[in-house]
Design a protein around this motif. Structure first.
Motif, PDB file in Angstrom:
ATOM      1  N   LEU A 165       0.838  -1.208   0.000  1.00  0.00           N
ATOM      2  CA  LEU A 165       0.000   0.000   0.000  1.00  0.00           C
ATOM      3  C   LEU A 165       0.869   1.253   0.000  1.00  0.00           C
ATOM      4  O   LEU A 165       0.587   2.225  -0.708  1.00  0.00           O
ATOM      5  CB  LEU A 165      -0.951  -0.005   1.200  1.00  0.00           C
TER       6      LEU A 165
ATOM      7  N   CYS B  42       0.797   4.204  -2.718  1.00  0.00           N
ATOM      8  CA  CYS B  42       0.426   5.551  -2.246  1.00  0.00           C
ATOM      9  C   CYS B  42       1.538   6.560  -2.504  1.00  0.00           C
ATOM     10  O   CYS B  42       1.294   7.760  -2.573  1.00  0.00           O
ATOM     11  CB  CYS B  42       0.082   5.535  -0.761  1.00  0.00           C
TER      12      CYS B  42
ATOM     13  N   ALA C  12      -1.567   5.128   3.228  1.00  0.00           N
ATOM     14  CA  ALA C  12      -1.358   3.674   3.248  1.00  0.00           C
ATOM     15  C   ALA C  12      -1.876   3.055   4.547  1.00  0.00           C
ATOM     16  O   ALA C  12      -2.506   1.990   4.544  1.00  0.00           O
ATOM     17  CB  ALA C  12       0.127   3.368   3.066  1.00  0.00           C
TER      18      ALA C  12
ATOM     19  N   LEU D   5      -5.584   2.885   4.345  1.00  0.00           N
ATOM     20  CA  LEU D   5      -6.044   1.791   3.487  1.00  0.00           C
ATOM     21  C   LEU D   5      -5.819   0.431   4.140  1.00  0.00           C
ATOM     22  O   LEU D   5      -6.601  -0.500   3.958  1.00  0.00           O
ATOM     23  CB  LEU D   5      -5.342   1.858   2.125  1.00  0.00           C
ATOM     24  N   GLU D   6      -4.748   0.336   4.931  1.00  0.00           N
ATOM     25  CA  GLU D   6      -4.520  -0.919   5.650  1.00  0.00           C
ATOM     26  C   GLU D   6      -5.683  -1.173   6.609  1.00  0.00           C
ATOM     27  O   GLU D   6      -6.225  -2.283   6.694  1.00  0.00           O
ATOM     28  CB  GLU D   6      -3.200  -0.833   6.421  1.00  0.00           C
TER      29      GLU D   6
ATOM     30  N   SER E  11      -8.667  -2.247   4.692  1.00  0.00           N
ATOM     31  CA  SER E  11      -8.590  -3.638   4.223  1.00  0.00           C
ATOM     32  C   SER E  11      -8.821  -4.618   5.364  1.00  0.00           C
ATOM     33  O   SER E  11      -9.213  -5.756   5.149  1.00  0.00           O
ATOM     34  CB  SER E  11      -7.247  -3.900   3.544  1.00  0.00           C
TER      35      SER E  11
ATOM     36  N   ALA F 105      -6.530   2.806  -5.157  1.00  0.00           N
ATOM     37  CA  ALA F 105      -5.580   1.792  -4.693  1.00  0.00           C
ATOM     38  C   ALA F 105      -5.815   0.469  -5.423  1.00  0.00           C
ATOM     39  O   ALA F 105      -4.856  -0.209  -5.815  1.00  0.00           O
ATOM     40  CB  ALA F 105      -5.695   1.619  -3.187  1.00  0.00           C
TER      41      ALA F 105
ATOM     42  N   THR G  67      -4.143  -8.131  -0.798  1.00  0.00           N
ATOM     43  CA  THR G  67      -4.541  -6.805  -0.322  1.00  0.00           C
ATOM     44  C   THR G  67      -5.637  -6.230  -1.212  1.00  0.00           C
ATOM     45  O   THR G  67      -6.623  -5.662  -0.732  1.00  0.00           O
ATOM     46  CB  THR G  67      -3.320  -5.849  -0.319  1.00  0.00           C
TER      47      THR G  67
END
Ligand code: ADP
Length: 669
Positions: free
Chosen positions: A545, A549, A599, A602-603, A606, A632, A660
């Motif tokens: 990620l 990013c 990032a 987004l982690e 997810s 992403a 991911t």
């Protein structure tokens, strides 16, 4: 002229009549006379609400084969899809996502609705449906002068004309200063008119009065409450009308809407309930609270569902006021009796700048509902000392001409690579020949792009990619050749193009970068980062990620001053997972922290963190999360393809990328 007189099957005539469209508007008659039903190219530069959609439908329904309808924004695609899908017996496809797919099944449809990026990507990937097109309609074609999107549109049109020389092109434009130049470029008949189905009064609001250009002055004291609130209440309470207020920031929109809550305009409870049920953040709760009072705000942070509810409820007159950022002016059909432009300047990242005349006129154009309002009225709010300037600029002046933004490294880098990789050009001369068919070249030949003192002011001069310089504003004297040469040198240096004398060909890497639809700078930085990632002890979702990013194709989330320490701590703590060397950082560390924060966000997405928590922790709204996730997903797909081009063994990294991306696809944001 009646719909029944047109060369249309009876079922279409019946369809239009059932929608109350029997007699054509004068603008539509002009388009028919220009040959829109006979395969002729037409550019309709006419005001908002003057019936452009029917002009498009006439072209598409009378064409000999499939039609493409190009929209500037994804948000507009679904609105148009619904409209065309309602046409009897017409099969409609939509292409807006996944940049690197050819979508061969689109060939089965009579009409395809797509963004210009999607069409560009389809051409790069050799989609055969493009060559079968008989008719291409380009909506909001005046956006040829938008940064980024405009160059893609003009290059795509040039390529479409190469692929299908006889295609019927229909451009739909707002009224702009140089519609003739766009028409000439398209070899199209120009239909230009100021006719509107509802009269429009425009003016300024200052010193407690609306001062219209027809001489009428109407007093609306602003008092303590401020101009916008007074103007909204005046039209809702005094005239049972609706009001759209345009402001320049999300926070500004919410704050004004919240003050209007005190006015309380009666509204059916179900709108507020509907919004309450979709409210997953504090902003969502605020929106529902406002809606209970007949007011809403509208900006890019809202989830698309919330935006749809607000737009629908306003069209059905359930809401009385919307306070919006300018995004609402772009194409969304929400007319109101009164339009108030409260802020005529906006922050561009470094200073306040005036809105363009064209933008303000598009906001004005939302005033006046056919059959409901006797007329529409639109005012710009001005301070006493600036009334004359504001009136001159926004009420009396013509919109500015549309000017090409193609002459920049950023635009040309990607389009030069793509034209070589997808077979449009195999030499420097052939690249220039293709570019000679763009609006940029047309404008330059006509002198239209260089007739003003600021002819080249808009050339992209930003440089945020680690030292690689963009073309500076050098007065445009060198034409486009010198920028093409700079771009060729760059693409050669990063191993995407190979030159042999005058001839140019794409390397396998260049070909892939073109097809996965990323900026070559992104492609090059991803390849470099992947090489580093192959040596990391821990490759995790954060690794991949951070990698996507930290590219220029990813809009990042801003790190506030009070968060910088925390994000920096995360960087230290998790440095084993990061392709960037945190201990010996090379580049702009502050900007990179924005990438890392994106990032980390987004982690968490997810891993299933809900939007309420994301909003609290990162200060983002559902609309922002949605956009970051979509970007992403696309960049992870591109990155996975690029792993093939790195010598190191990246099978483990590729597996993490796939996982991911699958996790992101699975979450419902
Ligand atoms: P634009 O795209 O120019 O902003 P639209 O095509 O969305 O405008 O049309 C605005 C509205 O006018 C729509 O509700 C449409 O149904 C209606 N309309 C269009 N043409 C006619 C017509 N000839 N007679 C009556 N209503 C019409």
């Amino acid at each position: 002229m009646d719909v029944a007189d047109l060369p249309l099957d009876d079922e279409f005539v019946a369809h239009f009549e059932s929608q109350g469209v029997e007699e054509l508007y004068p603008t539509q008659v002009a388009a028919v006379e220009a040959g829109v039903c006979n395969g002729e190219r037409v550019l309709a530069a006419i005001p908002t609400a003057s019936g452009k959609t029917l002009v498009a439908e006439l072209a598409m329904l009378t064409a000999d084969g499939p039609a493409l309808y190009v929209v500037p924004l994804r948000a507009l695609a679904s609105e148009k899809f619904d409209e065309f899908d309602a046409l009897p017996g017409v099969s409609v496809g939509m292409a807006t996502g996944d940049f690197d797919a050819t979508d061969e099944d689109l060939a089965e449809h009579d009409v395809v609705v797509a963004t210009s990026e999607k069409v560009d990507s389809a051409i790069r990937n050799g989609a055969s449906w493009v060559e079968a097109l008989s008719c291409v309609v380009v909506d909001e074609i005046h956006l040829l002068d938008a940064e980024g999107r405009g160059p893609t549109l003009e290059v795509t049109i040039a390529k479409l004309r190469r692929l299908t020389p006889d295609v019927q092109l229909v451009g739909l434009s707002a009224t702009v200063g140089n519609a003739r130049a766009i028409a000439d470029w398209l070899d199209a008949e120009l239909v230009a008119s100021d006719w509107r189905p509802v009269d429009l009064k425009t003016g300024v609001y200052a010193d407690d009065a609306m001062q219209f250009s027809d001489g009428e002055v109407r007093r609306v004291p602003a008092g303590e409450q401020g101009a916008a609130r007074a103007l909204a209440s005046d039209v809702v309470e005094g005239e049972d009308g609706q009001c759209l207020v345009f402001v320049n920031s999300r926070r500004g929109a919410q704050d004004l809407a919240l003050t209007l809550v005190d006015e309380f305009y009666a509204t059916p409870a179900d709108v507020a309930e509907e919004l309450q049920s979709t409210a997953r953040t504090a902003t969502g709760v605020e929106l529902a609270r406002c809606a209970a009072h007949g007011v809403a705000f509208h900006h890019a942070g809202l989830a698309s569902e919330q935006r749809r509810v607000v737009e629908r409820a306003f069209r059905d007159r359930e809401l009385k006021v919307i306070v919006a950022t300018p995004t609402l002016a772009a194409g969304v059909n929400v007319p109101a009796r009164r339009v108030v432009v409260r802020d005529h300047e906006r922050w561009n990242g470094s200073e306040m700048e005036p809105l363009s005349v064209l933008e303000v006129h598009q906001m004005f154009g939302r005033a006046g509902r056919p059959h409901l309002d006797p007329y529409g009225e639109a005012v710009v709010v001005a301070e006493s000392h600036e009334v004359d300037d504001v009136r001159e600029r926004y009420v009396e002046a013509e919109p500015e001409p549309v000017r090409s933004k193609l002459r920049s490294q950023r635009a040309l880098r990607t389009h030069v690579l793509a034209s070589v990789a997808s077979g449009f050009a195999d030499s420097r001369a052939a690249i220039l020949e293709l570019l000679d068919e763009t609006f940029y070249a047309h404008q330059r030949r006509e002198g239209g792009g260089v007739d003003g003192e600021d002819a080249n002011d808009d050339v992209d001069a930003t440089s945020d990619d680690g030292g690689e310089e963009e073309t500076a504003d050098d007065g445009d004297d060198g034409g486009i050749d010198d920028v093409v040469d700079e771009v060729l040198t760059y693409l050669d240096a990063v191993g995407m193009l190979a030159r042999d004398g005058q001839s140019v060909r794409a390397t396998p890497l260049g070909d892939l970068v073109s097809r996965v639809y990323v900026d070559p700078v992104t492609g090059a930085s991803v390849v470099e980062a992947l090489e580093r990632a192959s040596t990391l002890p821990h490759v995790t979702a954060l690794t991949v990620l951070e990698l996507v990013c930290d590219t220029r194709d990813m809009p990042t989330v801003y790190v506030r001053d009070d968060e910088a320490g925390q994000v920096s701590d995360a960087a230290m703590r998790r440095r084993d997972e990061l392709a960037r060397d945190v201990m010996d950082f090379d580049g702009d560390y502050q900007a990179w922290l924005d990438s890392l924060k994106t990032a980390l966000l987004l982690e968490d997405v997810s891993e299933g963190m809900d939007v309420e928590q994301l909003s609290e922790q990162y200060g983002v709204e559902p609309g922002d999360v949605r956009r970051s996730v979509e970007r992403a997903e696309w960049l992870l797909t591109a990155t996975e393809s690029l792993t093939e081009h790195v010598d190191a063994d990246l099978s483990a990294v590729a597996a993490v990328i796939r996982e991911t991306r699958d996790d992101l696809v699975a979450v419902d944001v």
